[in-house]
Scaffold this active site. Structure first.
Site, PDB file in Angstrom:
ATOM      1  N   ASP A 145       0.859  -1.182   0.000  1.00 48.16           N
ATOM      2  CA  ASP A 145       0.000   0.000   0.000  1.00 48.16           C
ATOM      3  C   ASP A 145       0.894   1.230   0.000  1.00 48.16           C
ATOM      4  O   ASP A 145       1.939   1.263   0.643  1.00 48.16           O
ATOM      5  CB  ASP A 145      -0.999  -0.013   1.155  1.00 48.16           C
ATOM      6  N   ASP A 192      -8.633   3.799   6.770  1.00 46.08           N
ATOM      7  CA  ASP A 192      -7.506   3.798   7.685  1.00 46.08           C
ATOM      8  C   ASP A 192      -7.923   4.492   8.985  1.00 46.08           C
ATOM      9  O   ASP A 192      -8.113   5.707   9.025  1.00 46.08           O
ATOM     10  CB  ASP A 192      -6.343   4.530   7.020  1.00 46.08           C
ATOM     11  N   GLU A 196      -6.614   4.908  12.818  1.00 46.73           N
ATOM     12  CA  GLU A 196      -5.434   4.686  13.642  1.00 46.73           C
ATOM     13  C   GLU A 196      -5.059   5.940  14.390  1.00 46.73           C
ATOM     14  O   GLU A 196      -5.767   6.937  14.373  1.00 46.73           O
ATOM     15  CB  GLU A 196      -4.275   4.234  12.763  1.00 46.73           C
TER      16      GLU A 196
END
Length: 304
Positions: free
Chosen positions: A91, A182, A184
């Protein structure tokens, strides 16, 4: 997993207690760093002809002239791939263009079967390398998907999701992967606490609004990228997303402990990239054989 918008650095999260790395970007920051089978020319020339189903796809950009793979890098990539997980991928984001970019012949030769490319962050940022990287990965015959870095501190989950959908170039074909979100730790420069200033109740509501809008836009549950050491504290051990595919981050010899609600994972990000090293990108493996990767692509296989 991301860097500050407008820069080419990607800062990773810190390793928690020296064991499970909590996030690729803050991990690299703590370490002193900054942040998804050779096929030949015929495979590189494949174009997407299926109807666009979220936004109009831009024309595919040409690849640079082909050159041979770097055999030492190919061997290193293959050797570092976790035992028992044969299907690898990468990625990438603007971070990966700090110095070297992506050497596609090497990735193809190393068996990097899929590529996820960062598309957006928040409600305004668009990765300036997204179109070129996405096109290059498709021309190299890889499975390709887009991802979005979520910013709960900026509110407006629906608006952030719609910004992503406008730019992610989803196409109904058997080589386009479901998007991932995503979720995080904030990277360096985001002035907030680990949970973006939200309580677990607020965070759960924000994620549901964000994820639900993407699911309505693509017609399928998106994947969630996270780490247990962020997810459990910041969501209050929320188990309600366990039916979404999971991309688990952890730089350990074996897959890390899974967050609340999940009993398995779809992808495992086992290694962070280093922008100061050629051929060094965030590296992932599929949990299973090639059929498990195909199950993340459009259209989904019968019975998936």
């Amino acid at each position: 997993m991301t860097k500050a918008p407008g820069t080419v650095w990607r800062l990773t999260r810190a390793t928690v207690a020296g064991l499970v790395p909590a996030s690729r970007r803050l991990w690299r920051a703590a370490a002193g760093f900054t942040r998804r089978h050779p096929r030949g020319v015929a495979a590189w020339s494949l174009l997407v002809t299926a109807p666009v189903w979220a936004v109009a796809s831009a024309p595919l950009l040409p690849l640079p002239p082909a050159d041979p793979p770097v055999l030492a890098a190919v061997a290193a990539i293959q050797a570092e791939r976790p035992v028992g997980y044969p299907v690898g991928g990468i990625d990438i984001s603007s971070h990966d263009h700090r110095q070297f970019g992506i050497h596609w012949p090497t990735e193809v030769a190393a068996g990097s079967a899929f590529v996820y490319v960062k598309a957006t962050e928040g409600s305004t940022y668009v990765n300036p390398h997204f179109a070129a990287d996405y096109s290059a990965a498709r021309r190299a015959g890889r499975y390709v998907g887009a991802y979005v870095y979520a910013r709960p501190d900026r509110g407006d989950p629906v608006g952030q999701a719609e910004h992503f959908l406008r730019h992610a170039r989803f196409t109904r074909d058997a080589r386009t992967l479901v998007p991932f979100v995503d979720l995080e730790w904030p990277y360096a420069g985001v002035r907030t606490d680990a949970c973006y200033g939200l309580t677990p109740v607020q965070m759960r509501a924000w994620i549901h609004a964000f994820i639900d809008r993407i699911e309505r836009g693509v017609g399928r549950k998106p994947m969630i990228y996270t780490n247990t050491n962020w997810w459990n504290p910041c969501t209050g051990n929320d188990a309600s997303f366990g039916d979404h595919p999971l991309d688990i981050a952890g730089y350990t010899a074996k897959p890390p402990k899974l967050p609340a609600g999940w009993t398995t994972f779809a992808l495992w990000q086992y290694r962070p990239g280093d922008p100061d090293e050629r051929h060094s990108h965030d590296r992932d493996v599929v949990n299973g054989e090639p059929s498990a990767l195909r199950a993340l692509a459009w259209p989904p296989p019968p019975g998936a």
